[in-house]
Design a protein around this motif. Structure first.
Motif, PDB file in Angstrom:
ATOM      1  N   ARG A 144      -6.441   8.142  -0.064  1.00  0.00           N
ATOM      2  CA  ARG A 144      -5.966   6.764  -0.068  1.00  0.00           C
ATOM      3  C   ARG A 144      -6.746   5.921  -1.070  1.00  0.00           C
ATOM      4  O   ARG A 144      -6.170   5.122  -1.818  1.00  0.00           O
ATOM      5  CB  ARG A 144      -6.078   6.188   1.353  1.00  0.00           C
ATOM      6  CG  ARG A 144      -5.920   4.674   1.486  1.00  0.00           C
ATOM      7  CD  ARG A 144      -4.675   4.123   0.837  1.00  0.00           C
ATOM      8  NE  ARG A 144      -3.479   4.839   1.225  1.00  0.00           N
ATOM      9  CZ  ARG A 144      -2.385   4.867   0.480  1.00  0.00           C
ATOM     10  NH1 ARG A 144      -2.342   4.243  -0.687  1.00  0.00           N
ATOM     11  NH2 ARG A 144      -1.306   5.525   0.896  1.00  0.00           N
ATOM     12  N   THR A 180      -3.662   7.955   4.559  1.00  0.00           N
ATOM     13  CA  THR A 180      -2.577   8.136   3.589  1.00  0.00           C
ATOM     14  C   THR A 180      -1.256   7.593   4.110  1.00  0.00           C
ATOM     15  O   THR A 180      -0.469   7.020   3.352  1.00  0.00           O
ATOM     16  CB  THR A 180      -2.407   9.626   3.252  1.00  0.00           C
ATOM     17  OG1 THR A 180      -2.307  10.372   4.476  1.00  0.00           O
ATOM     18  CG2 THR A 180      -3.580  10.131   2.424  1.00  0.00           C
ATOM     19  N   THR A 212       0.852  -1.186   0.000  1.00  0.00           N
ATOM     20  CA  THR A 212       0.000   0.000   0.000  1.00  0.00           C
ATOM     21  C   THR A 212       0.884   1.231   0.000  1.00  0.00           C
ATOM     22  O   THR A 212       0.629   2.201  -0.693  1.00  0.00           O
ATOM     23  CB  THR A 212      -0.932   0.000   1.230  1.00  0.00           C
ATOM     24  OG1 THR A 212      -1.719  -1.202   1.218  1.00  0.00           O
ATOM     25  CG2 THR A 212      -1.864   1.194   1.206  1.00  0.00           C
ATOM     26  N   GLU A 245      -7.941   1.427   9.339  1.00  0.00           N
ATOM     27  CA  GLU A 245      -8.422   2.355   8.319  1.00  0.00           C
ATOM     28  C   GLU A 245      -9.553   3.184   8.905  1.00  0.00           C
ATOM     29  O   GLU A 245     -10.476   2.636   9.512  1.00  0.00           O
ATOM     30  CB  GLU A 245      -8.917   1.590   7.093  1.00  0.00           C
ATOM     31  CG  GLU A 245      -9.487   2.487   6.002  1.00  0.00           C
ATOM     32  CD  GLU A 245      -9.983   1.687   4.804  1.00  0.00           C
ATOM     33  OE1 GLU A 245      -9.154   1.340   3.951  1.00  0.00           O
ATOM     34  OE2 GLU A 245     -11.194   1.407   4.742  1.00  0.00           O
TER      35      GLU A 245
END
Length: 370
Positions: free
Chosen positions: A313, A269, A196, A244
């Protein structure tokens, strides 16, 4: 002798906080200052361990704690590296690399000076109404105590949230990090296409904290990244979950409140959440002092920027290599660097519109949101 009005008398509460990380101990300190009796329960035997955080912060941390005695390094530039492109950006007045365990212990000592009692090796089991069950791991005994307020500051897998049926369908990333020998030029390195994302945060010119975050298969991604960086000697390693942000997260139920990672108050982010946790802790203390709603108060202070981080994101997750190439090319422009260098990344809602107005081509990336 001055008479005290009845409406000036503060209602004292017996408050139990689960978790002795920054969110828990900072909230405890604020509540103790207001005159409440506060107990903090931490299942581990040492404050700050095991470590599961990179520990690079903007100077926003100075609004909450003096980082002087826990400062490891100060970095002035960051490089974003992707798709064969690289952009170097000045980090405003600089970012602080801190001793993360030291931060936890500093905050713990501060709350203890206010009269807070920290109970180590004491694990929260459950609660029913005002009755809370704690297991003393050192003696293998379970005890029950009453609490007027229960605060879950117990991280991404919050046992408090689960026991009170407010954990719901959360999502998280897995982060792996090492401290390793890594000769460097002093810049933070950010790799948005490795897992990620991946990072290199220098502690000094010879050592750095190096990590990868991903939804799954993080170990092979991490090993490949370390090989790419030619890492030969690892000094220590850590791993943990990164929550998250969930805009619909439930943080209040009966006498239960959630704060920090347990409330998903984390930037999607970068996975950073220390400043957000401390901000939420202050909102929680303010809500009790003012007799207002905690959920409304922390959202007023945090939710807009947390939502923007989440949308950023989600867009980046859909980027193809050509998108990163185009984006970093745009960021090479002085007018873009000027905005990035002179705004706090904690609050992207304050500068994204300015960027779009100066460079309308950025609007083409909005399609990645859908």
């Amino acid at each position: 002798q001055k008479l005290i009005r009845l409406d000036e008398v503060r209602e004292m509460r017996d408050i139990s906080i689960i978790g002795a990380g920054p969110a828990g101990t900072y909230t405890a300190e604020l509540l103790a200052r207001l005159g409440h009796k506060v107990d903090v329960y931490e299942e581990h035997s040492k404050i700050g361990e095991p470590l599961a955080c990179t520990g690079i912060l903007t100077n926003q941390i100075e609004h909450f704690v003096d980082p002087k005695n826990i400062l490891v390094n100060k970095v002035s530039f960051a490089r974003i590296i992707a798709a064969g492109q690289e952009v170097r950006i000045k980090l405003g007045s600089g970012n602080l690399v801190i001793d993360r365990i030291g931060l936890d212990r500093k905050l713990a000592q501060s709350c203890e000076r206010e009269g807070v009692k920290i109970h180590l090796q004491c694990r929260y089991e459950t609660n029913t109404g005002r009755s809370i069950v704690i297991k003393d791991l050192s003696r293998n005994k379970t005890c029950t105590k009453d609490a007027d307020l229960i605060i879950g500051a117990d991280g991404p897998g919050s046992a408090v949230a689960k026991a009170n049926s407010i954990y719901n369908n959360r999502r998280w990333w897995i982060g792996m990090q090492v401290k390793a020998d890594y000769p460097n030029d002093g810049d933070v390195e950010f790799y948005p296409t490795v897992g990620t994302y991946a990072w290199v945060v220098p502690e000094n010119k010879d050592e750095a904290r190096i990590g990868v975050c991903a939804r799954s298969d993080v170990k092979p991604l991490f090993d490949k990244f370390l090989t790419r960086l030619k890492i030969k000697r690892i000094q220590s390693s850590q791993a943990g979950l990164i929550p998250e942000y969930d805009p619909s997260v439930i943080t209040t139920k009966g006498i239960v409140r959630l704060v920090g990672d347990s409330a998903t108050q984390v930037k999607a982010t970068t996975g950073g959440g220390i400043v957000q946790a401390l901000t939420a802790g202050r909102a929680l203390a303010d809500s009790i002092e003012r007799k207002t709603h905690y959920d409304s108060l922390w959202r007023l202070r945090l939710s807009r920027d947390l939502w923007v981080h989440l949308k950023m994101r989600q867009a980046m997750n859909r980027f193809m290599e050509k998108d990163w190439e185009r984006l970093l090319t745009l960021f090479q422009q002085d007018k873009m660097k000027d905005i990035l260098e002179n705004n706090d990344r904690e609050q992207p809602s304050k500068f994204l519109l300015s960027m779009a107005l100066r460079e309308p081509r950025l609007l083409t990336f909005c399609k990645a949101l859908f």
